[in-house]
Scaffold this motif. Structure first.
Motif, PDB file in Angstrom:
ATOM      1  N   TYR A  12       0.817  -1.222   0.000  1.00 19.36           N
ATOM      2  CA  TYR A  12       0.000   0.000   0.000  1.00 19.36           C
ATOM      3  C   TYR A  12       0.851   1.272   0.000  1.00 19.36           C
ATOM      4  O   TYR A  12       0.571   2.224  -0.724  1.00 19.36           O
ATOM      5  N   ARG A  16       4.047   5.684  -2.412  1.00 12.88           N
ATOM      6  CA  ARG A  16       4.400   7.015  -1.869  1.00 12.88           C
ATOM      7  C   ARG A  16       5.917   7.189  -1.785  1.00 12.88           C
ATOM      8  O   ARG A  16       6.436   8.294  -1.910  1.00 12.88           O
ATOM      9  N   LYS A 103       7.553   3.553   9.609  1.00 13.40           N
ATOM     10  CA  LYS A 103       7.183   3.422  11.012  1.00 13.40           C
ATOM     11  C   LYS A 103       6.440   2.107  11.223  1.00 13.40           C
ATOM     12  O   LYS A 103       5.905   1.595  10.240  1.00 13.40           O
ATOM     13  N   TYR A 160      -8.544   9.638  17.144  1.00 13.42           N
ATOM     14  CA  TYR A 160      -7.959   9.261  15.855  1.00 13.42           C
ATOM     15  C   TYR A 160      -8.687   8.000  15.382  1.00 13.42           C
ATOM     16  O   TYR A 160      -8.389   6.896  15.840  1.00 13.42           O
ATOM     17  N   THR A 162      -9.760   5.827  12.104  1.00 14.75           N
ATOM     18  CA  THR A 162      -9.468   5.636  10.695  1.00 14.75           C
ATOM     19  C   THR A 162      -9.958   4.234  10.331  1.00 14.75           C
ATOM     20  O   THR A 162      -9.322   3.238  10.651  1.00 14.75           O
ATOM     21  N   ARG A 164     -11.165   0.694   8.989  1.00 14.12           N
ATOM     22  CA  ARG A 164     -10.607  -0.337   8.115  1.00 14.12           C
ATOM     23  C   ARG A 164     -11.637  -1.450   7.976  1.00 14.12           C
ATOM     24  O   ARG A 164     -12.347  -1.755   8.938  1.00 14.12           O
ATOM     25  N   LYS A 173      -1.349  -6.925   9.551  1.00 20.89           N
ATOM     26  CA  LYS A 173      -1.603  -5.756  10.403  1.00 20.89           C
ATOM     27  C   LYS A 173      -2.462  -6.125  11.616  1.00 20.89           C
ATOM     28  O   LYS A 173      -2.415  -5.458  12.645  1.00 20.89           O
ATOM     29  N   HIS A 189       2.178   7.007  15.276  1.00 18.51           N
ATOM     30  CA  HIS A 189       2.280   8.347  14.678  1.00 18.51           C
ATOM     31  C   HIS A 189       1.978   9.427  15.702  1.00 18.51           C
ATOM     32  O   HIS A 189       2.704  10.406  15.826  1.00 18.51           O
ATOM     33  N   ARG A 249     -10.171  12.660  12.616  1.00 21.26           N
ATOM     34  CA  ARG A 249      -8.933  12.945  13.348  1.00 21.26           C
ATOM     35  C   ARG A 249      -9.115  14.278  14.048  1.00 21.26           C
ATOM     36  O   ARG A 249      -9.421  15.277  13.398  1.00 21.26           O
TER      37      ARG A 249
HETATM   38  N1  HP7 Z   1      -5.866   1.839   3.111  1.00 19.02           N
HETATM   39  C1  HP7 Z   1      -5.641   0.802   2.244  1.00 19.02           C
HETATM   40  O1  HP7 Z   1      -6.282   0.683   1.198  1.00 19.02           O
HETATM   41  N2  HP7 Z   1      -4.683  -0.114   2.584  1.00 19.02           N
HETATM   42  C2  HP7 Z   1      -3.937  -0.003   3.709  1.00 19.02           C
HETATM   43  O2  HP7 Z   1      -3.072  -0.872   3.933  1.00 19.02           O
HETATM   44  C3  HP7 Z   1      -4.173   1.082   4.581  1.00 19.02           C
HETATM   45  C4  HP7 Z   1      -5.148   2.011   4.239  1.00 19.02           C
HETATM   46  P1  HP7 Z   1      -5.586   6.622   6.031  1.00 19.02           P
HETATM   47  P2  HP7 Z   1      -2.738   6.315   6.005  1.00 19.02           P
HETATM   48  O3  HP7 Z   1      -3.747   1.003   8.043  1.00 19.02           O
HETATM   49  O4  HP7 Z   1      -1.718   0.212   8.187  1.00 19.02           O
HETATM   50  C5  HP7 Z   1      -2.500   4.884   8.196  1.00 19.02           C
HETATM   51  O5  HP7 Z   1      -6.150   6.361   7.375  1.00 19.02           O
HETATM   52  O6  HP7 Z   1      -2.642   7.596   6.763  1.00 19.02           O
HETATM   53  C6  HP7 Z   1      -6.914   2.834   2.741  1.00 19.02           C
HETATM   54  C7  HP7 Z   1      -1.363   5.116   9.145  1.00 19.02           C
HETATM   55  N3  HP7 Z   1      -0.830   6.462   8.963  1.00 19.02           N
HETATM   56  O7  HP7 Z   1      -5.440   8.009   5.566  1.00 19.02           O
HETATM   57  O8  HP7 Z   1      -2.144   6.248   4.661  1.00 19.02           O
HETATM   58  C8  HP7 Z   1      -7.834   3.201   3.883  1.00 19.02           C
HETATM   59  O9  HP7 Z   1      -8.846   2.238   4.099  1.00 19.02           O
HETATM   60  C9  HP7 Z   1      -0.260   4.111   8.868  1.00 19.02           C
HETATM   61  O10 HP7 Z   1       0.816   4.308   9.732  1.00 19.02           O
HETATM   62  O11 HP7 Z   1      -4.219   5.811   5.946  1.00 19.02           O
HETATM   63  O12 HP7 Z   1      -2.051   5.151   6.885  1.00 19.02           O
HETATM   64  C10 HP7 Z   1      -8.366   4.531   3.427  1.00 19.02           C
HETATM   65  O13 HP7 Z   1      -9.386   4.331   2.469  1.00 19.02           O
HETATM   66  C11 HP7 Z   1      -0.795   2.698   9.012  1.00 19.02           C
HETATM   67  O14 HP7 Z   1       0.233   1.762   8.740  1.00 19.02           O
HETATM   68  C12 HP7 Z   1      -7.170   5.147   2.729  1.00 19.02           C
HETATM   69  O15 HP7 Z   1      -6.282   4.061   2.422  1.00 19.02           O
HETATM   70  C13 HP7 Z   1      -1.923   2.524   8.007  1.00 19.02           C
HETATM   71  O16 HP7 Z   1      -2.933   3.529   8.292  1.00 19.02           O
HETATM   72  C14 HP7 Z   1      -6.450   6.185   3.563  1.00 19.02           C
HETATM   73  O17 HP7 Z   1      -6.394   5.794   4.947  1.00 19.02           O
HETATM   74  C15 HP7 Z   1      -2.508   1.143   8.085  1.00 19.02           C
HETATM   75  C16 HP7 Z   1      -1.350   7.496   9.622  1.00 19.02           C
HETATM   76  O18 HP7 Z   1      -2.267   7.385  10.383  1.00 19.02           O
HETATM   77  C17 HP7 Z   1      -0.701   8.827   9.383  1.00 19.02           C
END
Ligand code: HP7
Ligand code: NAD
Length: 313
Positions: A12, A16, A103, A160, A162, A164, A173, A189, A249
């Motif tokens: 993923y 970047r 990280k 925070y 996010t 999944r 993971k 982070h 966030r």
């Molecule tokens: N996403 C994917 O499609 N695959 C992945 O493996 C991860 C995300 P954000 P980032 O989940 O392992 C954060 O939340 O900021 C999708 C952590 N970083 O913005 O890029 C997701 O479902 C990182 O350290 O993800 O990554 C969203 O649709 C951590 O390892 C989209 O991508 C990673 O999650 C964006 O998702 C992880 C930070 O929080 C700064």
């Protein structure tokens, strides 16, 4: 122009790093991943060599080094699962390259000590991606705190979320031995960011810990922090969820929101610019955050009294 190799090219986050290598005017000469879904390489570096076996990758990197090729690798970027980072950093340094590692740098603080020895033996450097340290809003807040009187203590709430999908817990993971669990994999982070802004860590209490959620209380020299972290969509506040938002966030400092949700996209390139200018964050810069997540992983769960995050109610 510097030559890069990349480990974990099919994942993923690897694109970047490819973008950052390109945007900083450098070249990717070789990449490794046992998964061969790496066509993305062509968008950035169509001439890069690609390997699915470590041994062949190692042979290639070693040949470039021994023959003093103009493709000799200067940096190895590491985008592999967390529990493999230390091994891949050792490979980079022993190959006479510097490492740029994702990280969390490692899962436990004692791994840092072993890496310090290898840095000394090889004269090469480990650089890490701590991208919130180069986020403009976070840098501004740090500067403000540094200019305050020494005994200032702020009240901070950090939320925070996010989301999944189900895949997360089925992947590496979701395996604590490989990722460290969510407080390590995602929380690292903001634990690093809090230390960067508010100074030395003084207390670390855990109120909740599960596969998808963690929460607790942290005290730093200049802040008392109630934190909440979740990857469960149900925890996104209803108002935002109804608008289709899957991420929430928020950091409030003394009740005032710090706007930091925007500006997340090019922080890898910013981190590379700093590393290439010789200002990369190294092993010791990571120690507090790695100690914090390792303690959270092993902490006894405290009862919900005192300073717990309001989302836990
Ligand atoms: N996403 C994917 O499609 N695959 C992945 O493996 C991860 C995300 P954000 P980032 O989940 O392992 C954060 O939340 O900021 C999708 C952590 N970083 O913005 O890029 C997701 O479902 C990182 O350290 O993800 O990554 C969203 O649709 C951590 O390892 C989209 O991508 C990673 O999650 C964006 O998702 C992880 C930070 O929080 C700064
Ligand atoms: P991912 O599972 O999508 O990718 C990992 C890749 O590594 C996979 O393609 C896998 O095949 C490969 N891999 C596994 N074992 C390997 C080995 N022994 N040698 C070579 N390749 C191997 O995971 P990801 O989300 O890309 O995460 C990679 C790293 O980046 C992790 O350390 C993660 O914590 C970090 N990350 C950081 C951020 C950030 O915001 N800074 C975001 C996401 C991930």
């Amino acid at each position: 122009m510097k030559n890069f190799a990349l480990i974990g090219a099919a994942g993923y986050i690897a694109p970047r790093h490819m973008q950052a290598i390109k945007a900083t005017g450098n070249d990717l000469v070789a990449a490794l991943d046992m998964n061969d879904s790496v066509g993305i390489i062509d968008s950035h570096f169509p001439d890069a060599e690609f390997f699915t076996e470590f041994e062949r990758f190692d042979r290639h990197i070693d040949k470039l080094r021994r023959t003093k090729s103009n493709q000799k690798v200067d940096f190895v970027s590491i985008c592999s699962p967390n529990y493999l980072h230390d091994s891949h950093m050792r490979f980079a340094l022993r190959s006479e390259a510097d490492a740029i590692c994702e990280k969390p740098l490692v899962l436990n603080p004692w791994n840092i000590d072993g890496l310090l020895d290898i840095e000394k033996d090889t004269g090469r450097k480990v650089n890490t991606i701590l991208q919130l340290r180069v986020h403009p809003a976070i840098m501004a807040l740090r500067e403000k705190v540094q200019n305050e009187s020494k005994d200032t203590k702020h009240e901070v709430d950090l939320t925070y979320i996010t989301s999944r999908g189900h895949w997360y817990l089925q992947s590496w993971k979701g395996d604590e031995k490989k990722s460290g669990g969510i407080a390590t994999n995602i929380g690292v982070h903001f634990f690093d960011m809090l230390h960067f802004i508010f100074g030395k860590l003084q207390a670390n209490i855990v109120h909740h810990s599960s596969d998808t959620k963690a929460a607790g209380y942290l005290e730093y020299e200049h802040a008392r922090v109630r934190w909440f972290l979740s990857i469960n969509i149900e925890d996104v506040p209803a108002a935002q969820r109804d608008k289709g938002q899957r991420t929430f966030r928020s950091i409030t400092v003394d009740g005032e929101e710090i706007e930091f949700s925007g500006g997340f996209t090019d922080l890898h390139t910013r981190s590379y610019e700093e590393i290439l200018a010789g200002r990369g964050y190294g092993l010791e810069d990571n120690r507090t955050a790695i100690e914090t997540v390792a303690s959270i992983r092993h902490a006894a769960i405290a009862p919900l009294s005192g300073d717990f995050h309001p989302f836990l109610k």
